[in-house]
Structures are given as C-alpha cells and as structure tokens.
Motif scaffolding. Structure first.
Motif, PDB file in Angstrom:
ATOM      1  N   ARG A 219       0.994  -1.195   0.013  1.00 14.74           N
ATOM      2  CA  ARG A 219      -0.113  -0.055  -0.040  1.00 14.74           C
ATOM      3  C   ARG A 219       0.927   1.128  -0.013  1.00 14.74           C
ATOM      4  O   ARG A 219       0.568   2.417  -0.427  1.00 14.74           O
ATOM      5  N   LEU A 220       1.956   1.375   0.724  1.00 13.79           N
ATOM      6  CA  LEU A 220       2.745   2.443   0.953  1.00 13.79           C
ATOM      7  C   LEU A 220       3.598   2.590  -0.428  1.00 13.79           C
ATOM      8  O   LEU A 220       3.693   3.658  -0.887  1.00 13.79           O
TER       9      LEU A 220
ATOM     10  N   LYS B 147     -10.476  -8.564   4.583  1.00 15.60           N
ATOM     11  CA  LYS B 147     -10.448  -7.141   4.670  1.00 15.60           C
ATOM     12  C   LYS B 147      -9.004  -6.694   4.038  1.00 15.60           C
ATOM     13  O   LYS B 147      -8.849  -5.809   3.541  1.00 15.60           O
ATOM     14  N   LEU B 148      -8.033  -7.416   4.438  1.00 13.00           N
ATOM     15  CA  LEU B 148      -6.583  -6.917   3.871  1.00 13.00           C
ATOM     16  C   LEU B 148      -6.419  -7.175   2.447  1.00 13.00           C
ATOM     17  O   LEU B 148      -5.980  -6.355   1.746  1.00 13.00           O
ATOM     18  N   TYR B 149      -6.901  -8.281   1.862  1.00 15.31           N
ATOM     19  CA  TYR B 149      -7.172  -8.603   0.389  1.00 15.31           C
ATOM     20  C   TYR B 149      -8.134  -7.443  -0.364  1.00 15.31           C
ATOM     21  O   TYR B 149      -7.701  -7.113  -1.249  1.00 15.31           O
ATOM     22  N   ALA B 150      -9.154  -7.140   0.555  1.00 13.20           N
ATOM     23  CA  ALA B 150      -9.927  -6.060  -0.053  1.00 13.20           C
ATOM     24  C   ALA B 150      -9.180  -4.562  -0.147  1.00 13.20           C
ATOM     25  O   ALA B 150      -9.561  -3.696  -1.048  1.00 13.20           O
TER      26      ALA B 150
ATOM     27  N   GLU C  11      -6.527  -5.170  -3.375  1.00 12.97           N
ATOM     28  CA  GLU C  11      -7.154  -5.592  -4.576  1.00 12.97           C
ATOM     29  C   GLU C  11      -8.550  -4.843  -4.669  1.00 12.97           C
ATOM     30  O   GLU C  11      -9.479  -5.019  -4.344  1.00 12.97           O
ATOM     31  N   THR C  12      -8.206  -3.911  -5.944  1.00 14.35           N
ATOM     32  CA  THR C  12      -9.571  -2.748  -6.219  1.00 14.35           C
ATOM     33  C   THR C  12     -10.544  -3.668  -6.881  1.00 14.35           C
ATOM     34  O   THR C  12     -11.579  -3.314  -6.641  1.00 14.35           O
ATOM     35  N   ASP C  13     -10.260  -4.784  -7.646  1.00 16.29           N
ATOM     36  CA  ASP C  13     -11.380  -5.402  -8.241  1.00 16.29           C
ATOM     37  C   ASP C  13     -12.095  -6.433  -7.339  1.00 16.29           C
ATOM     38  O   ASP C  13     -11.404  -7.467  -6.824  1.00 16.29           O
TER      39      ASP C  13
ATOM     40  N   CYS D 208     -10.483 -10.312  -5.966  1.00 18.52           N
ATOM     41  CA  CYS D 208     -10.432 -10.552  -4.316  1.00 18.52           C
ATOM     42  C   CYS D 208     -11.040 -11.757  -4.072  1.00 18.52           C
ATOM     43  O   CYS D 208     -10.629 -12.463  -3.066  1.00 18.52           O
ATOM     44  N   LYS D 209     -12.333 -11.906  -4.387  1.00 18.27           N
ATOM     45  CA  LYS D 209     -13.204 -13.071  -4.128  1.00 18.27           C
ATOM     46  C   LYS D 209     -12.571 -14.268  -4.511  1.00 18.27           C
ATOM     47  O   LYS D 209     -12.446 -15.321  -3.782  1.00 18.27           O
TER      48      LYS D 209
END
Length: 527
Positions: free
Chosen positions: A304-305, A356-359, A362-364, A368-369
C-alpha cells in the motif's frame, strides 16, 4: 535399617554390609564409630573416613563430589562461554582446581575434548528422541556462510512445536560445505543430515533466501522427498522465501535511485557527529520525527505504501517507489498461501481479517473473491491431507473423520472466519485453551502445530553464524570443522540462541549470498 523382629534398631555398614544393633541405651553408637575406623572396605570406598559427614536425615554419606558430574558441568561451561579446550591446562585454573580437591586428577586438553564429545552425543540423542516422538512435522531453515578461514559452512535448523506447545528452534547441523555449492550438492548434504536425524519423512517446509542455488536445491530436495512420499500435498507448501531478505532487496533497489541523496545524508551525519552540541540539537529534532515513520509490519502495508508513493509529487520518491514496487512484484505479487494459513489459525486474526486485507489491496472485488476462494480451497486440500495421514496412522481415530473430512474442513473455515473488526484486532482478548482440550481436534491441532512453526525468515541461521564467528576466530583458526559443529550445536541445545553481550562486537562473518562468486551463489539472479 529400621526395627527388626526383636524391636531393636539395626544399622548396616555401607562398606562391607555388616549389620549391627543400634539405637537404644544398650547398643549405642560407640561400636559403630570404632568399626568405621577398622572396616577396610569402607576405607577403600571413601578413601578417608574424615571425608564422611552426616546429612540432614542423620545418614552417613561421602562429601566427595561426583567427578563425572563435575566434569560434565565443566564441559558445559566451556561450551557456553566459548573457552578453548586448553582452558583446563591453564596454570591459574589448575591451582584453583587443586585447592578445591587436592585428590582430584588433573584435567587435560584431550580429556576436555572427550568430555565435550560425550556431552554432544548425549544431547543429540535426547533431541533426536524428542523430534522422532512428536506427532507433528519439522520446519527447516538453511543458509551458507564463510568463516574467517574462508571455509564454507552449511547451517540447518529445525523448528517445531513440542508436546507442551512450546516453539523450539534447534541447530541440526553446522557442517563444512566444500565447493561447489550447486543445488545438487546442497540437496545431497541436507538429505544426509535429515536421514542422520531420522526426520526425512517429517519435513513440512524449508525457508531459504533468494540465491539461485537455493532455488535449484529446493526443487531437487522437494522431488527427492516427494518420491519417498514424505511431503504433504506433493510439496506444494514446501518452499518458503525469507521475508527479511526480500525486504532488503526491495530497499536496496530503492536506494539505487537515491545515490546522490544518500551521499548527502552521509555527509550530514558526519557534520552532526563532529561536535557534541550539534549532536544534542539533532537528537531533540529527531525525537519529534520518530512518530511520523511508518512501521512496515505487514506485507500488505508495504504494498500500500509503495503504491501510494507512485503518485508522490517528489520525482525522487516516486522513482524509488517504482523501482521498489517492481522488486516487490517479483517476489510478493502473490502472497504466500501457507503463511496466510497461519493467520487463519491465529485467534487474533482469522479469516475475516484476511478478507479485509485482500480487499484493501485488490481494487477488483471479483479478483479479491477469487483469491479468498483459492485460499479456502487450498486450506481444504491441506486439511484433507492431514485427515488421511492421521486416519491411516492412528487406530484411535474413527474412519468417519477421514470420510467426512471435507465437511469437517468446511466447519473449520467457518469457525475460523468469525467476525472480527480489523480495528479491534490488537484489543481482542484471546482465552487460553487447555492443552487437554486440543485432543478434541486431533487433525486441526496437528495442522496448527506445523503451520505456526514455519519461520518466515532465516534469522535463526544468522544467529548460528554469529555464534560460529565467536567460536572460530583468527586466534582459534586451527579448530577442526567437526569440533566446530560439536561446540555450536551443543551450545544451542543447552542454552538456545542466547547472545554473549561481551562478544557481540567481535562477530565478523560474511554471508556467501552477500558476495557470491558465481551465478549459483549470488543473492539474486534476474531472469
């Protein structure tokens, strides 16, 4: 000896085993005292009656030390404090030894070596019994280093959770590794070590750095272990990359862009340290800035950073982040599934936290699912493998556990996926589980032991090299490799990885990965 049939106390000579009457007004202790001076067997056994004392129970015993035990304790002290074998021959120690016990035989260097070898064999047998008796598997870390004598050494460490659910890390080998250090040679050496310890069928994972010869080695070792049906899921979760090594590569890639800035920083440090007043002023400002430095605690936060840094207005920062993100994607584009299993089994995180971390990364939502479903599928697969192994090896486990393992694994994922807000993770109070309660979940508990023992770094190997650098120094460079392994392994088995604070500054070890001579020994080979 107690009362006899005639209700009179009896006493027995511990030398000749002769029995006397004692303990009343008629039969006192004068007879016993006179006999002690005349019994020849008693003199032979204790050498000197003057060396006999009464203990707290009123029984006569020898006050002489157990020589074998004393030598074992002394050998342990030599190992713990990195003393030379010749310490036993130092004149000062011999004077002290003679003062404590004038009759004791003088120890020599060769005697010291023999005692340490006996201690090594004894501790190795005990550790081998522990590792072969535990029901769970062993996780390994391995690395190479170069000693001050330019000889190569291979370090192999085993990590496991014991019967009391305590994490143990033990050095299995610290052996000389002559060149070439190719994947084939490393595979043969490690497999020989595993067979020597009797754990070639109990390996779960192997953590390595990113040297190309390590990649080749783990492929060959995985094939060899899989051929003997020794790995779960055909070795799908066998290879673990060292996280600290990857993080170091990412940082080094970013620093390449900032060479000029780094030069200015170094010059600034020299300027600040030139006077005490400048140093004090700098510290007062630095303490205010510490709170602004992000703590890179998780891989997802690093990503993220770095992605946020791509849009930084400072071209230098954005360029650094771009280079670092490229290196990040090379190794961490796909998060380690087996390490994610460990988070699922951690009651502070569980499955909801990972979702929640994957979400956040991953913007899509669809992708993510898909990642979460892949995680669940592989978790089911690993659970089913454990169910089949435990079901076939334990007569106490009912066959229904294997037949319905898919249903059970679905319950496991559901249970582990209870709701937990990510913001409240650190505040969550986890109730300790009694070890006896874990018997209710034999498959899950065995699985948790293996997954939670996986080391994500090779720091343990680096610690072993630090110990080795204190044992094999330029003043002790003639030490044989076999003796080197004996000292380092015995110290670890008895005292763990506890550092010697007085010797921390003496450590001078160089990793082959940091200055590889060829493609098979380098830190990293870009393809």
């Amino acid at each position: 000896m107690g009362l006899a049939e005639d209700c009179i106390q009896r006493a027995q000579c511990i030398g000749c085993k002769k029995i006397f009457k004692s303990g009343d007004k008629t039969h006192g202790t004068s007879t016993l005292r006179r006999y002690m001076k005349s019994c020849q067997l008693l003199k032979i056994h204790f050498h000197d009656i003057g060396q006999m004392i009464f203990d707290v129970d009123g029984k006569i015993r020898s006050k002489k030390l157990d020589i074998e035990l004393a030598r074992e304790v002394f050998a342990s002290a030599i190992v713990e404090h990195d003393c030379p074998f010749a310490f036993a021959e130092y004149s000062g120690f011999r004077k002290y030894h003679k003062l404590l016990n004038p009759d004791a035989s003088v120890l020599s260097r060769n005697t010291m070596v023999s005692d340490i070898n006996k201690l090594y064999v004894k501790e190795k047998y005990k550790l081998r019994q522990v590792m072969t008796s535990i029901p769970n598997r062993i996780c390994l870390t391995s690395d190479l280093c170069t000693s001050c004598t330019t000889e190569g050494y291979l370090c192999l460490i085993g990590h496991f959770v014991d019967e009391k659910w305590k994490l143990k890390s033990k050095i299995l080998a610290f052996e000389k590794m002559p060149p070439p250090h190719t994947g084939f040679e490393l595979t043969q050496k490690i497999y020989e070590i595993l067979k020597d310890w009797g754990i070639e069928k109990k390996v779960f994972s192997l953590t390595l750095d990113n040297a190309s010869n390590n990649d080749s080695m783990q492929d060959k070792l995985k094939d060899q272990l899989t051929m003997h049906d020794s790995l779960l899921c055909e070795g799908e979760f066998f290879h673990i990359r060292c996280s600290t090594h990857i993080l170091n590569l990412i940082v080094q890639e970013g620093l390449k862009v900032a060479n000029q800035s780094m030069h200015k920083i170094r010059e600034s440090v020299k300027y600040v340290k030139s006077t005490e007043s400048r140093m004090q002023n700098f510290k007062s400002v630095w303490l205010k800035l510490l709170a602004l430095i992000p703590q890179l605690a998780y891989v997802w936060k690093i990503e993220r950073l770095l992605k946020a840094g791509l849009s930084d207005e400072d071209t230098l920062m954005s360029g650094m982040c771009k280079k670092m993100l490229e290196k990040f994607d090379k190794y961490w584009s796909e998060y380690s599934v087996v390490l994610a299993f460990g988070d699922i089994l951690d009651p502070r995180f569980k499955l909801k936290v990972l979702e929640k971390l994957y979400a956040k990364i991953e913007t899509d939502p669809t992708k993510c699912k898909e990642k979460i479903e892949l995680l669940k599928t592989k978790l089911h697969k690993l659970y089913d493998q454990y169910a089949s192994v435990i079901g076939s090896s334990s007569s106490q486990l009912r066959s229904s556990n294997v037949t319905h393992s898919k249903v059970e694994s679905q319950k496991v994922v559901t249970t582990l996926g209870k709701k937990m807000d990510i913001l409240d993770v650190t505040d969550e109070v986890v109730t300790p589980v009694e070890i006896s309660e874990l018997d209710r979940y034999p498959i899950l508990s065995r699985m948790a032991r293996d997954l939670l023992a996986i080391p994500i770094t090779i720091v343990a190997s680096e610690s072993a090299f630090s110990i080795g650098a204190r044992v094999l120094t330029k003043y002790r460079s003639s030490l044989l490799p076999e003796k080197m392994q004996t000292l380092i392994c015995t110290r670890n088995w008895l005292h763990g990885f506890e550092p010697d604070c007085d010797d921390v500054d003496k450590v001078e070890q160089v990793n082959e990965g940091d200055e590889g001579d060829g493609a098979d020994e380098g830190d990293e080979v870009d393809e």
